[in-house]
Scaffold this active site. Structure first.
Site, PDB file in Angstrom:
ATOM      1  CE  LYS A   1      12.219   7.902 -14.531  1.00 18.53           C
ATOM      2  NZ  LYS A   1      11.843   7.401 -13.507  1.00 18.53           N
TER       3      LYS A   1
ATOM      4  N   GLY B   1       2.242 -12.677  -7.281  1.00 20.70           N
ATOM      5  CA  GLY B   1       2.604 -12.743  -8.448  1.00 20.70           C
ATOM      6  C   GLY B   1       2.663 -11.458  -8.950  1.00 20.70           C
TER       7      GLY B   1
HETATM    8  C1  LIG Z   1       0.753   4.723  -6.015  1.00 26.41           C
HETATM    9  C2  LIG Z   1       2.158   3.901  -6.607  1.00 26.41           C
HETATM   10  C3  LIG Z   1       2.754   4.117  -7.630  1.00 26.41           C
HETATM   11  C4  LIG Z   1       3.857   3.417  -7.877  1.00 26.41           C
HETATM   12  N1  LIG Z   1       4.770   3.578  -8.727  1.00 26.41           N
HETATM   13  C5  LIG Z   1       5.872   3.181  -8.917  1.00 26.41           C
HETATM   14  C6  LIG Z   1       6.788   3.396 -10.157  1.00 26.41           C
HETATM   15  O1  LIG Z   1       6.570   4.293 -10.913  1.00 26.41           O
HETATM   16  N2  LIG Z   1       8.160   2.943  -9.991  1.00 26.41           N
HETATM   17  C7  LIG Z   1       8.054   1.682  -8.988  1.00 26.41           C
HETATM   18  O2  LIG Z   1       9.326   1.345  -9.115  1.00 26.41           O
HETATM   19  N3  LIG Z   1       7.409   1.441  -8.159  1.00 26.41           N
HETATM   20  C8  LIG Z   1       6.193   1.993  -8.038  1.00 26.41           C
HETATM   21  N4  LIG Z   1       5.420   1.496  -7.112  1.00 26.41           N
HETATM   22  C9  LIG Z   1       5.780   0.413  -6.342  1.00 26.41           C
HETATM   23  C10 LIG Z   1       5.279  -0.829  -7.225  1.00 26.41           C
HETATM   24  O3  LIG Z   1       3.980  -0.728  -7.804  1.00 26.41           O
HETATM   25  C11 LIG Z   1       5.356  -2.091  -6.356  1.00 26.41           C
HETATM   26  O4  LIG Z   1       6.653  -2.089  -5.790  1.00 26.41           O
HETATM   27  C12 LIG Z   1       5.406  -3.259  -7.414  1.00 26.41           C
HETATM   28  O5  LIG Z   1       4.182  -3.404  -8.131  1.00 26.41           O
HETATM   29  C13 LIG Z   1       5.595  -4.322  -6.610  1.00 26.41           C
HETATM   30  O6  LIG Z   1       4.363  -4.908  -6.021  1.00 26.41           O
HETATM   31  P1  LIG Z   1       4.042  -6.179  -5.211  1.00 26.41           P
HETATM   32  O7  LIG Z   1       4.336  -7.308  -6.133  1.00 26.41           O
HETATM   33  O8  LIG Z   1       4.868  -6.182  -4.115  1.00 26.41           O
HETATM   34  O9  LIG Z   1       2.726  -6.337  -4.783  1.00 26.41           O
HETATM   35  P2  LIG Z   1       1.271  -6.600  -5.372  1.00 26.41           P
HETATM   36  O10 LIG Z   1       1.357  -6.206  -6.948  1.00 26.41           O
HETATM   37  O11 LIG Z   1       0.096  -6.057  -4.667  1.00 26.41           O
HETATM   38  O12 LIG Z   1       1.070  -8.035  -5.549  1.00 26.41           O
HETATM   39  C14 LIG Z   1       0.778  -8.991  -4.659  1.00 26.41           C
HETATM   40  C15 LIG Z   1       0.493 -10.184  -4.832  1.00 26.41           C
HETATM   41  O13 LIG Z   1       0.190 -11.125  -3.912  1.00 26.41           O
HETATM   42  C16 LIG Z   1      -0.863 -11.956  -4.359  1.00 26.41           C
HETATM   43  N5  LIG Z   1      -1.573 -12.206  -3.011  1.00 26.41           N
HETATM   44  C17 LIG Z   1      -1.895 -11.456  -1.898  1.00 26.41           C
HETATM   45  N6  LIG Z   1      -2.727 -12.223  -1.032  1.00 26.41           N
HETATM   46  C18 LIG Z   1      -2.655 -13.501  -1.419  1.00 26.41           C
HETATM   47  C19 LIG Z   1      -3.292 -14.583  -0.818  1.00 26.41           C
HETATM   48  N7  LIG Z   1      -3.765 -14.811   0.284  1.00 26.41           N
HETATM   49  N8  LIG Z   1      -3.149 -15.709  -1.668  1.00 26.41           N
HETATM   50  C20 LIG Z   1      -2.261 -15.678  -2.783  1.00 26.41           C
HETATM   51  N9  LIG Z   1      -1.987 -14.594  -3.343  1.00 26.41           N
HETATM   52  C21 LIG Z   1      -1.890 -13.381  -2.574  1.00 26.41           C
HETATM   53  C22 LIG Z   1      -1.748 -11.082  -4.959  1.00 26.41           C
HETATM   54  O14 LIG Z   1      -2.854 -11.858  -5.899  1.00 26.41           O
HETATM   55  C23 LIG Z   1      -0.450 -10.386  -5.841  1.00 26.41           C
HETATM   56  O15 LIG Z   1      -0.243 -11.386  -6.944  1.00 26.41           O
HETATM   57  C24 LIG Z   1       4.371   2.182  -6.902  1.00 26.41           C
HETATM   58  C25 LIG Z   1       3.159   1.798  -5.818  1.00 26.41           C
HETATM   59  C26 LIG Z   1       2.146   2.760  -5.523  1.00 26.41           C
HETATM   60  C27 LIG Z   1       1.334   2.227  -4.364  1.00 26.41           C
END
Ligand SMILES: Cc1cc2nc3c(=O)[nH]c(=O)nc-3n(C[C@H](O)[C@H](O)[C@H](O)COP(=O)(O)OP(=O)(O)OC[C@H]3O[C@@H](n4cnc5c(N)ncnc54)[C@H](O)[C@@H]3O)c2cc1C
Length: 502
Positions: free
Chosen positions: A80, A15
Site C-alpha cells: 500500500k 484474540g
Molecule cells: C468497519 C471496520 C473497518 C475497519 N477497517 C480497518 C482498517 O482498514 N485498518 C485498520 O487499521 N483498522 C480497521 N478497523 C479496526 C480493526 O478492525 C480493529 O482495530 C482490529 O480488528 C482490532 O479489533 P480487536 O482485536 O480490538 O477486536 P475483535 O477483533 O472484536 O476481537 C475481540 C476478541 O475478544 C474476544 N472476546 C470477546 N468477548 C469475550 C469473552 N467474553 N470471552 C472470551 N473472549 C472474548 C473475541 O473472541 C475476540 O477474540 C476497522 C474496523 C471496522 C469496524
C-alpha cells in the site's frame, strides 16, 4: 492509587488483531519476566476487518523480526503506497494521500510553498506529480527503494493490505513460541477486589479460573473489562463523525492488484476497496440517518469491481474513545479503547502505539497513578489528533446537493481543527505537533486535494529566481518519472518475492 506489588502475571482478554499484536510485542520485550495468558472465544469470534495499514506497521513487524516477504506470503498481503480519495471534495474529484514526501523542501521552506508560488506564476503542475509514491501507485509499480540514488530524495514509503485473520494466526504462532499460553473459552464472570475494585480473576464458561495482576482488555467493542466491569465512560464523538454502520464483503481478486487503498465517497458515507492477493476486501461505511441498511447493501453490491464472495456483514459502531484507556489494573487496546472509522486506516496503528506505550510505561514494580495518568494523557492526545485529521475529510467538501455532506460541512468542529484550517487557508502553514502521527505532507494533501488552496505562501519561496524555479520543477519531474519507469510491476514483484501460500 499506588501499589508496591510487582507485576508478574498478565492476562490478555481477546484474540483479535489487538490481542495477538499485544501478545507478540509484550512477549518479545517482557516475555522472560512475565507469565502471559491470552483468552479468546472461538464461539464469539472477532470483528474480522482491519486490513489496510499505514507505514509504521513495518516497524512493528521489523521489531518482532518478521520477514516482510514471509509476512506477505502468509497473509495474502499486498503493498500500500497511499489512499486514493474519490468524490470527496466534489463529485468526480480524485486525489491521493500518498505516503512519503512530496517534492523537496529547500532550507526551512516546505516544497508546497514553491508549488503554490508556481501555481500563481503560471508554473502550474499537479501537486502529486512530485510524489514518487503517487506516481508508482498509479502506475502499479513497487519495489523496495529507501532513497532515490544520487539524489537527496527519499524513495518509496509503504504499508500493507493483508488478511487480518491470517495476521492474527501468524502472531499467535510467534507468541506461543515465546511462551504465551492460549485458552479458547468464553469468560462469564469477572471478579474484582472488594476494596480496590481492581480485576482479580476471570471465570470461564467451563469453570476454569484465571487470575492475573494486570489485564489487557482486547475484547472488542464489548469492552468486557474496561466498560462492562470498570464502567469507564465513553467520549462520544458521533456529532463530529456521524457514520455509525459498516457493511463488509469480500469479492474475487481483480486481474491487477492496485498498490493503494480506494476510499470512494457516496451520498451517505464512503466505500473502501482493499486488494489482497487472494481476494478483495470491500466495505461501506455510512450514517444510518441518511442511508438505510437496505440502500447501503445495494450500493455496496452494485459498486464492487469483482463478484461478491458472500453476503455483506453488518457492523455497528459509535465513534469516540474511552475516557481512560488505562484504569486500575486494566489497559484497553483496540476496539475496546475507542473507535475512529477506518478512513485513514488508523485503528491497527493505535493498537501498535498503545502497546509500545504500555511497554514504555510498564508497571514492573506495581501500579503508580502518575504513570497511569501519563499513559492516558498520551493516548488521549493521539486519539484527538487523528480524529481531527479524519474530520477534515468530511468537513472540506463542496457537495451542495447532498444532505449528508451538507451536514458534515456545516456542523461544529473541534477548535483544534478549526485553528489548523484557518492557519493553512491564510498562510499555507501547517505544522506537525509533537509525536503527531500525520505529517505536514499528509495534511497538505487533504487540504489541497479537497480544494483548500491557501491565499498566501511563505515569502522565502520567492527567493529562488524564476528560471531556477522552472528548473527545480523540471528536474524533480524528470527524476520521479525515470525512477518510476525503473520500478518493478507490483504484481510481478509479489509473484517473484512474496506470492501468497494460502
Ligand atoms: C468497519 C471496520 C473497518 C475497519 N477497517 C480497518 C482498517 O482498514 N485498518 C485498520 O487499521 N483498522 C480497521 N478497523 C479496526 C480493526 O478492525 C480493529 O482495530 C482490529 O480488528 C482490532 O479489533 P480487536 O482485536 O480490538 O477486536 P475483535 O477483533 O472484536 O476481537 C475481540 C476478541 O475478544 C474476544 N472476546 C470477546 N468477548 C469475550 C469473552 N467474553 N470471552 C472470551 N473472549 C472474548 C473475541 O473472541 C475476540 O477474540 C476497522 C474496523 C471496522 C469496524
Amino acid at each position: 492509587m499506588n501499589t508496591q506489588k510487582p507485576i508478574t502475571k498478565v492476562a490478555i482478554v481477546g484474540g483479535g488483531s489487538s490481542g495477538w499484536m499485544a501478545a507478540a510485542m509484550v512477549s518479545r520485550f517482557l516475555g522472560p519476566q512475565l507469565d502471559i495468558t491470552l483468552i479468546e472465544s472461538s464461539a464469539i469470534g472477532t470483528v474480522g476487518v482491519g486490513e489496510a495499514t499505514i507505514p509504521p506497521i513495518r516497524t512493528f513487524n521489523n521489531v518482532l523480526g518478521i520477514d516482510e516477504n514471509e509476512f506477505l506470503r502468509r497473509t495474502g498481503g499486498t503493498i500500500k503506497l497511499g489512499i486514493e480519495f474519490e468524490n470527496w471534495g466534489r463529485q468526480g474529484d480524485r486525489y491521493m494521500h500518498a505516503f512519503g514526501d512530496i517534492g523537496r523542501n529547500l532550507g526551512f521552506t516546505g516544497f508546497h510553498h514553491y508549488w503554490l508560488r508556481g501555481q500563481q506564476s503560471g508554473e502550474a503542475h499537479n501537486y502529486w506529480d512530485f510524489s514518487l509514491n503517487y506516481r508508482a501507485a498509479k502506475n502499479h509499480r513497487f519495489q523496495p527503494l529507501e532513497t532515490i540514488p544520487n539524489t537527496p530524495l527519499c524513495g518509496l514509503v509503504h504499508a500493507y493490505h493483508f488478511d487480518a485473520g491470517l495476521y492474527a494466526q501468524l502472531l499467535r504462532e510467534y507468541s506461543e513460541a515465546r511462551g504465551v499460553k492460549r485458552i479458547d473459552g468464553t469468560i462469564q464472570q469477572v471478579h474484582q477486589h472488594p476494596d480496590t475494585g481492581e480485576v482479580t480473576e476471570l471465570t470461564l464458561a467451563d469453570g476454569q479460573q484465571l487470575d492475573a495482576e494486570l489485564f489487557i482488555d482486547c475484547s472488542g467493542f464489548r469492552g468486557l473489562l474496561i466498560k462492562e466491569t470498570l464502567k469507564v465512560e465513553f467520549d462520544d464523538w458521533s456529532h463530529w463523525l456521524p457514520c455509525n454502520r459498516a457493511l463488509a464483503v469480500p469479492s474475487e481478486t481483480a486481474a491487477q492488484t492496485t498498490p493503494y487503498t480506494r476510499a470512494i465517497a457516496h451520498e451517505g458515507g464512503w466505500q473502501w476497496r482493499i486488494p489482497l492477493q487472494h481476494r478483495n476486501g470491500n466495505g461501506l461505511v455510512y450514517c444510518s440517518d441518511f442511508l438505510s441498511d437496505d440502500q447501503a447493501s445495494t450500493r455496496l453490491l452494485d459498486n464492487l469491481d469483482t463478484p461478491a464472495l458472500g453476503e455483506p456483514r453488518p457492523i455497528s459502531f459509535t465513534t469516540g474513545r474511552r475516557r481512560q484507556q488505562w484504569h486500575k489494573n486494566v489497559i484497553a487496546l483496540g476496539l475496546s479503547s475507542g473507535f475512529l472509522e477506518p478512513l485513514e486506516s488508523t485503528s491497527l496503528h493505535l493498537v501498535q502505539s498503545g502497546i509500545v506505550r504500555l511497554i514504555k510505561h510498564f508497571p514492573h514494580r506495581g501500579l503508580q497513578s502518575a504513570v497511569i495518568d501519563e499513559y492516558n494523557r498520551q493516548s488521549q492526545d493521539e486519539f484527538e489528533k487523528i480524529r481531527d485529521f479524519i474530520i477534515l475529510h468530511y468537513h472540506l467538501n463542496q457537495k451542495h446537493d447532498s444532505p449528508f455532506w451538507r451536514a458534515c460541512r456545516e456542523s461544529d468542529k473541534p477548535d483544534s481543527l478549526l485553528r489548523r484550517i484557518e492557519l493553512f487557508r491564510t498562510s499555507g502553514l501547517v505544522f506537525r505537533e509533537q509525536d503527531e502521527l500525520f505529517s505536514e505532507t499528509a495534511w497538505q494533501q487533504v487540504f489541497i486535494g479537497q480544494g483548500l488552496i491557501p491565499e498566501d505562501y511563505h515569502p522565502l519561496a520567492n527567493e529562488l529566481p524564476g528560471a531556477q524555479l522552472t528548473e527545480f520543477f523540471r528536474n524533480l519531474n524528470t527524476t520521479f518519472e525515470r525512477t518510476v519507469d525503473q520500478l518493478s510491476d507490483h504484481d510481478a514483484y509479489l509473484q517473484q518475492h512474496a506470492k501468497a501460500t494460502l
